[in-house]
Design a protein around this motif. Structure first.
Motif, PDB file in Angstrom:
ATOM      1  N   ALA A   1       4.042  -0.237   8.489  1.00 49.39           N
ATOM      2  CA  ALA A   1       3.587   0.196   9.816  1.00 49.39           C
ATOM      3  C   ALA A   1       2.226   0.875   9.722  1.00 49.39           C
ATOM      4  O   ALA A   1       1.344   0.652  10.569  1.00 49.39           O
ATOM      5  N   TYR A   2       2.052   1.697   8.681  1.00 48.67           N
ATOM      6  CA  TYR A   2       0.763   2.381   8.477  1.00 48.67           C
ATOM      7  C   TYR A   2      -0.361   1.364   8.300  1.00 48.67           C
ATOM      8  O   TYR A   2      -1.461   1.537   8.861  1.00 48.67           O
ATOM      9  N   TYR A   3      -0.112   0.315   7.521  1.00 49.93           N
ATOM     10  CA  TYR A   3      -1.166  -0.670   7.262  1.00 49.93           C
ATOM     11  C   TYR A   3      -1.336  -1.684   8.395  1.00 49.93           C
ATOM     12  O   TYR A   3      -2.010  -2.689   8.244  1.00 49.93           O
ATOM     13  N   ILE A   4      -0.704  -1.388   9.527  1.00 47.40           N
ATOM     14  CA  ILE A   4      -1.046  -2.053  10.794  1.00 47.40           C
ATOM     15  C   ILE A   4      -1.814  -1.079  11.690  1.00 47.40           C
ATOM     16  O   ILE A   4      -2.887  -1.390  12.196  1.00 47.40           O
TER      17      ILE A   4
ATOM     18  N   ALA B   1      -5.988  -1.174  12.508  1.00 46.94           N
ATOM     19  CA  ALA B   1      -6.271  -1.432  13.930  1.00 46.94           C
ATOM     20  C   ALA B   1      -7.248  -0.388  14.469  1.00 46.94           C
ATOM     21  O   ALA B   1      -8.245  -0.725  15.140  1.00 46.94           O
ATOM     22  N   GLU B   2      -6.990   0.875  14.170  1.00 45.48           N
ATOM     23  CA  GLU B   2      -7.887   1.938  14.636  1.00 45.48           C
ATOM     24  C   GLU B   2      -9.242   1.853  13.932  1.00 45.48           C
ATOM     25  O   GLU B   2     -10.280   2.127  14.529  1.00 45.48           O
ATOM     26  N   ALA B   3      -9.219   1.458  12.655  1.00 42.68           N
ATOM     27  CA  ALA B   3     -10.477   1.326  11.915  1.00 42.68           C
ATOM     28  C   ALA B   3     -11.350   0.221  12.499  1.00 42.68           C
ATOM     29  O   ALA B   3     -12.576   0.374  12.607  1.00 42.68           O
TER      30      ALA B   3
ATOM     31  N   GLY C   1      -7.117  -5.340  11.094  1.00 44.37           N
ATOM     32  CA  GLY C   1      -7.032  -4.579  12.334  1.00 44.37           C
ATOM     33  C   GLY C   1      -7.390  -5.403  13.552  1.00 44.37           C
ATOM     34  O   GLY C   1      -6.727  -5.317  14.594  1.00 44.37           O
ATOM     35  N   THR C   2      -8.418  -6.219  13.433  1.00 46.74           N
ATOM     36  CA  THR C   2      -8.822  -7.083  14.545  1.00 46.74           C
ATOM     37  C   THR C   2      -7.735  -8.100  14.853  1.00 46.74           C
ATOM     38  O   THR C   2      -7.433  -8.390  16.018  1.00 46.74           O
ATOM     39  N   TYR C   3      -7.108  -8.607  13.805  1.00 46.86           N
ATOM     40  CA  TYR C   3      -6.038  -9.598  13.964  1.00 46.86           C
ATOM     41  C   TYR C   3      -4.842  -9.013  14.712  1.00 46.86           C
ATOM     42  O   TYR C   3      -4.338  -9.606  15.679  1.00 46.86           O
TER      43      TYR C   3
END
Length: 521
Positions: free
Chosen positions: A341-344, A348-350, A394-396
């Motif tokens: 979950a963290y690595y989504i 995304a925020e980055a 993140g864009t994905y």
């Protein structure tokens, strides 16, 4: 002069106020240490010699008038993520080449207001994205600790002050260092390495998924991630805005308490900072933990965890129990979902935060045939491989058709993780004890880590839950592994209850002792 760099913040503060030493002498000692060691460790990306000496001179004038602040004359290193007016602030990224802000971050402004001295800017993973400090545009930071081999020598030994060996009656164990370079952890690797190698009295750092606590554990230092909102994020280069939090890395628990008191504040420029009084954290040290309920989460016993880590955990449990704490088994059932979950959420925020680096207003600009071409070429040349990877992820997950499946689900998981902690604390648990990392420091350019980014991400397995839930967590050095490398234990607390972490962390520190690397640089 060199001995001055061995003083903790607390010890230096006492000597400065008693006028036994001057801020100028202390600052010069650190600058000399940096100039001598930085070529080997690469902890600093910019050293502010003139500014440091000017700030030290001003501190001496205030000390002479007995008007010094809480950190008067204490030389600190500043992670390159913090905006420092007129001084190199590039998040260790090529895309911010030459950037020197016209503003000061709130955290560093608080430190200067309390009289601290800036020695320079510290190396870090690019945009704080990494667990090893190898993604920096300025090259990797080298851990001052090295693996060692123990050799037992049987002969009478009466006394030695050499940290290279320990004696027990007529038996001496000598440790021989190997030459393998190790990572200091990340992203605050420069901060941790500089503190551990006596290149600053303390350092600022940031933690998005473990970037204070993991490097602290790898270097035998103390690192605390305060509750989200305890320190202002204004003027700190953003990675993941709902996860980022500033905190100190220091040599011991008392120094951590001293630094956090100065760093923390409410800030009108950061609406996520919390308007509540900042306690005197140092006053919590030495208070009894008798009756404190310490939770041991069963989900933190992961497959393949080294015996050294399990043994250290059991030692920590025993130390707290001996000090009067009550040990209880607890469950945090959604822990296994925290890392994915963290690595989504974080990428995304980055991807949103890093959209501002386009070559138009500041930093690197690579010419193109039109503005779109310039954007593309600048971002392609300016960002490193790991940052590009996270921007693309993140864009994905934010794109049409995938937002609900990934990002929205990850946010729901985050809520469940937070609820797990709330239920445990509501049941009367005061703090939670876990390992800080799944292993000791590993080698620079480790082939397994380089070939599989997920293995690198697993370094955050014990720390990301704390960021997802916005809780405070502290890493305290608690022992050495069989190869002589430091290992840390983590304490997790209720929101804005850093005082309990300091109380319990101080007990661990007193039981474990303090650790310093054998100098090779």
């Amino acid at each position: 002069m060199t001995d001055l760099t061995n003083l903790t913040i607390s010890e230096a503060r006492t000597k400065l106020r008693a006028k036994e030493i001057t801020a100028a002498e202390l600052t010069d000692a650190y600058l000399c240490a940096i100039d001598s060691a930085n070529g080997s460790l690469n902890a600093y990306v910019a050293v502010t010699h003139d500014q440091a000496r000017a700030m030290a001179k001003a501190s001496d004038e205030r000390l002479a008038n007995n008007s010094g602040g809480a950190l008067e004359g204490i030389p600190l290193g500043i992670k390159d993520l913090f905006g420092t007016e007129g001084v190199h602030t590039q998040a260790c990224s090529h895309v911010l080449d030459g950037f020197k802000p016209r503003y000061e971050s709130t955290v560093t402004a608080n430190l200067w207001a309390d009289g601290a001295v800036m020695l320079g800017k510290l190396n870090m993973d690019e945009f704080a994205m990494g667990s090893s400090n190898e993604t920096s545009y300025y090259g990797p930071v080298i851990n001052p600790w090295r693996r060692s081999r123990a050799t037992t020598i049987v002969r009478p030994v009466t006394h030695t002050g050499d940290a290279a060996f320990v004696s027990d009656g007529g038996v001496r164990t000598e440790r021989t260092l190997d030459n393998m370079q190790l990572v200091p952890g990340g992203s605050s690797g420069g901060s941790a390495a500089a503190v551990s190698a006596f290149l600053c009295a303390g350092a600022t750092a940031t933690d998005t998924g473990g970037s204070i606590r993991q490097p602290a554990a790898f270097t035998g230092t103390v690192g605390i991630k305060p509750t989200y909102g305890r320190c202002s994020r204004w003027g700190i280069v953003a990675f993941a805005s709902s996860l980022d939090q500033a905190g100190p890395i220091t040599r011991d628990v008392r120094d951590s308490a001293i630094m956090l008191k100065s760093m923390a504040s409410v800030d009108a420029k950061d609406t996520t900072s919390v308007d509540r009084p900042v306690p005197d954290y140092e006053a919590a040290l030495g208070q009894s933990i008798r009756g404190m309920k310490v939770g041991i989460p069963r989900e933190y016993r992961v497959d393949g965890m080294p015996d050294d880590i399990e043994a250290l955990w059991q030692k920590g449990i025993a130390w707290l129990k001996d000090a009067g704490a009550e040990i209880v088994d607890i469950s945090l059932p959604h822990t296994k979902y925290a890392l994915p979950a963290y690595y989504i959420v974080a990428p995304a925020e980055a991807s949103s935060n890093l959209a501002r680096y386009d070559g138009v207003r500041y930093g690197l600009r690579v010419p193109g045939k039109d503005i779109i071409d310039m954007y593309e070429k600048t971002r392609a040349a300016g960002f490193g491989r790991e940052v590009k990877r996270r921007i693309m992820i993140g864009t994905y997950v934010l794109s049409a058709g995938y937002y609900d499946a990934y990002y929205l689900q990850a946010q729901k998981v985050r809520t469940l993780i937070k609820r797990d902690f709330e239920q445990v604390f509501a049941a009367g648990v005061d703090t939670i004890l876990t390992p800080a990392t799944p292993s000791a420091a590993f080698g620079v350019a480790d082939e397994d880590m380089a070939a599989d980014p997920v293995k690198m991400y697993l370094n955050d397995i014990f720390t990301v839950t704390v960021n997802m839930a916005g809780l405070p967590g502290i890493a305290v050095p608690a022992g050495l592994d069989e190869k002589g490398l430091p290992l840390g234990l983590q304490l997790i607390g209720r929101p804005f209850d850093e005082e309990t972490l300091y109380r319990a962390g101080h007990v661990i520190e007193q039981a474990a002792g303090r650790f310093a690397p054998q100098k090779w640089w």
